[in-house]
Design a protein around this motif. Structure first.
Motif, PDB file in Angstrom:
ATOM      1  N   HIS A 263       6.620 -30.593  75.139  1.00  0.00           N
ATOM      2  CA  HIS A 263       6.043 -29.663  74.156  1.00  0.00           C
ATOM      3  C   HIS A 263       4.855 -28.893  74.717  1.00  0.00           C
ATOM      4  N   VAL A 264       4.352 -29.333  75.869  1.00  0.00           N
ATOM      5  CA  VAL A 264       3.216 -28.625  76.459  1.00  0.00           C
ATOM      6  C   VAL A 264       3.712 -27.462  77.325  1.00  0.00           C
TER       7      VAL A 264
ATOM      8  N   TYR B  61      10.346 -36.712  69.592  1.00  0.00           N
ATOM      9  CA  TYR B  61       9.834 -37.351  70.810  1.00  0.00           C
ATOM     10  C   TYR B  61       9.536 -36.304  71.886  1.00  0.00           C
ATOM     11  N   CYS B  62       9.334 -36.758  73.131  1.00  0.00           N
ATOM     12  CA  CYS B  62       9.114 -35.818  74.238  1.00  0.00           C
ATOM     13  C   CYS B  62       9.617 -36.451  75.525  1.00  0.00           C
ATOM     14  N   LEU B  63       9.666 -35.639  76.571  1.00  0.00           N
ATOM     15  CA  LEU B  63      10.242 -36.028  77.862  1.00  0.00           C
ATOM     16  C   LEU B  63       9.677 -37.344  78.415  1.00  0.00           C
ATOM     17  N   LYS B  64       8.388 -37.594  78.195  1.00  0.00           N
ATOM     18  CA  LYS B  64       7.784 -38.801  78.786  1.00  0.00           C
ATOM     19  C   LYS B  64       8.268 -40.069  78.090  1.00  0.00           C
TER      20      LYS B  64
ATOM     21  N   THR C 189       1.490 -42.298  67.021  1.00  0.00           N
ATOM     22  CA  THR C 189       2.333 -43.368  66.480  1.00  0.00           C
ATOM     23  C   THR C 189       3.813 -43.034  66.705  1.00  0.00           C
ATOM     24  N   GLU C 190       4.644 -44.064  66.631  1.00  0.00           N
ATOM     25  CA  GLU C 190       6.083 -43.867  66.806  1.00  0.00           C
ATOM     26  C   GLU C 190       6.608 -42.903  65.737  1.00  0.00           C
ATOM     27  N   PHE C 191       6.101 -43.057  64.509  1.00  0.00           N
ATOM     28  CA  PHE C 191       6.537 -42.193  63.397  1.00  0.00           C
ATOM     29  C   PHE C 191       6.218 -40.729  63.714  1.00  0.00           C
ATOM     30  N   TRP C 192       5.010 -40.497  64.202  1.00  0.00           N
ATOM     31  CA  TRP C 192       4.553 -39.134  64.535  1.00  0.00           C
ATOM     32  C   TRP C 192       5.461 -38.543  65.612  1.00  0.00           C
TER      33      TRP C 192
END
Ligand code: FAD
Ligand code: SF4
Length: 330
Positions: A149-150, A139-142, A130-133
């Motif tokens: 984060h990987v 957030y992340c690069l994608k 979800t957006e909240f999560w």
């Protein structure tokens, strides 16, 4: 409840009309997307991963499966459950029927299409949330962020190409019929994917997949045999944590043109290199162990999907042993 942002839905009744509707929406600044069965797109809209103001619906375009002599042609809009039980697919591409039968669960297979499966967005534990999560994690690069984060860095996204049908289509050297702004064209599916989880499809923006062409294998050199094996935690619904397709011509246990494709471990499903060395060889336990070792060396699962990466890599070996033993035995 997860709510989607508002969008306009336009229904296309042919691929030409879909392409026109997409161009109009783009010109209007509506950032359009195509929707087929919607089984992947709708969850992504609920997670606010994409923000289209207009969707072009492909669900009214007929699918269908045709035997055209030297190939089986499957319309992109064909539902996965139809592929799983079609006599032509079962006769000429049984591993594809099996792969389609293993996608998600029955409800999703009755809505999901082959086109949506081939063009499925890459997936990641840190992205399909979800957006909240995602916001809570920065957030992340994608999507919206600057950090993966990987891999633990700011440059590479290794989100996984997780479609069950794709390894089989690659192993069988399928071709794709596309329709874009410059007209129709055909490309080999092996040219479609690249190792970039943020942008893994090498097609133009707005280009449509209209059909998938699967060549019938030359059987003068032997009987065509193929298999697809899927690793997942819950057999009733889950995406693959590893998908392994194999195909070849067999004369008893003697193989020619062996292809092995490993999927669901990184952004680009890849064919195993070095299998030419086994052309004309009897697949006994020594050869099978050597091939399993080759697959192990070339399989580097990313942690963007559930399941310990070392376990997924080791399972590739187990599946190669099982698959090749069964294929050699006919
Ligand atoms: C709970 C769950 C479990 C799942 N498990 C699996 C699984 O085990 N294995 C698996 O492979 N998939 C799985 N999926 C993903 C999905 O259901 C399938 O991949 C399905 O085949 C997607 O097809 P669709 O028609 O619903 O695609 P959509 O969701 O409609 O579209 C997917 C993407 O493809 C694009 N697209 C679709 N058709 C075309 C076209 N003709 N031309 C251009 N672009 C197009 C859309 O714009 C979108 O970007 C799962 C989904 C869910 C929700
Ligand atoms: S691999 Fe990294 S950048 Fe790509 S979706 Fe996952 S966390 Fe984001």
């Amino acid at each position: 409840m997860l709510r989607m942002d508002a969008f306009t839905l336009r229904f296309a009744h042919s691929y030409e009309e879909a392409s026109t509707l997409w161009c109009e929406a783009t010109a209007a600044g509506d950032d359009p997307m195509y929707i087929a069965g919607g089984t992947d797109l709708l969850p992504n809209l609920k997670h606010k991963i994409f923000h289209p103001k207009r969707l072009v619906h492909l669900g009214s375009i007929p699918g269908g499966i045709e035997d055209r002599g030297d190939e089986v042609v499957i319309g992109a809009a064909t539902r996965l459950d139809a592929i799983a039980s079609d006599p032509n697919v079962l006769a000429h591409a049984p591993a594809l029927a099996r792969a389609a039968s293993l996608v998600a669960g029955p409800q999703i297979r009755s809505m999901g299409t082959l086109g949506g499966n081939v063009l499925l967005d890459t997936r990641c534990l840190y992205y399909n949330q979800t957006e909240f999560w995602r916001r809570a994690l920065g957030y992340c690069l994608k999507a919206e962020g600057t950090w993966c984060h990987v891999v633990g860095g700011p440059k590479t996204c290794v989100a996984t190409q997780s479609s069950d049908t794709v390894p089989v289509l690659l192993a069988m050297d399928a071709r794709l019929d596309l329709l874009g702004q410059t007209g129709p064209r055909t490309m080999a599916i092996r040219e479609l994917y690249r190792y970039n989880g943020m942008d893994h499809l090498q097609i133009q923006k707005g280009e449509l997949l209209t059909a998938v062409r699967i060549p019938k294998w030359n059987t003068s050199e032997g009987e065509f045999r193929s298999s697809y094996q899927k690793l997942r935690t819950r057999d009733s619904i889950d995406f693959p944590q590893l998908g392994l397709a194999m195909a070849g011509s067999f004369d008893g246990p003697t193989v020619r043109g062996l292809q092995i494709v490993v999927g669901a471990v990184n952004p680009q499903p890849k064919g195993v290199r070095g299998l030419d060395a086994y052309d004309g060889e009897v697949l006994g336990s020594t050869q099978i162990e050597a091939i399993a070792d080759l697959v192990y060396k070339q399989t580097r699962p990313q942690a963007s999907t559930h399941g310990d990466t070392a376990w997924r890599r080791q399972m590739a070996v187990v599946y190669v042993r099982r698959g090749l033993t069964a294929l050699a035995a006919g």
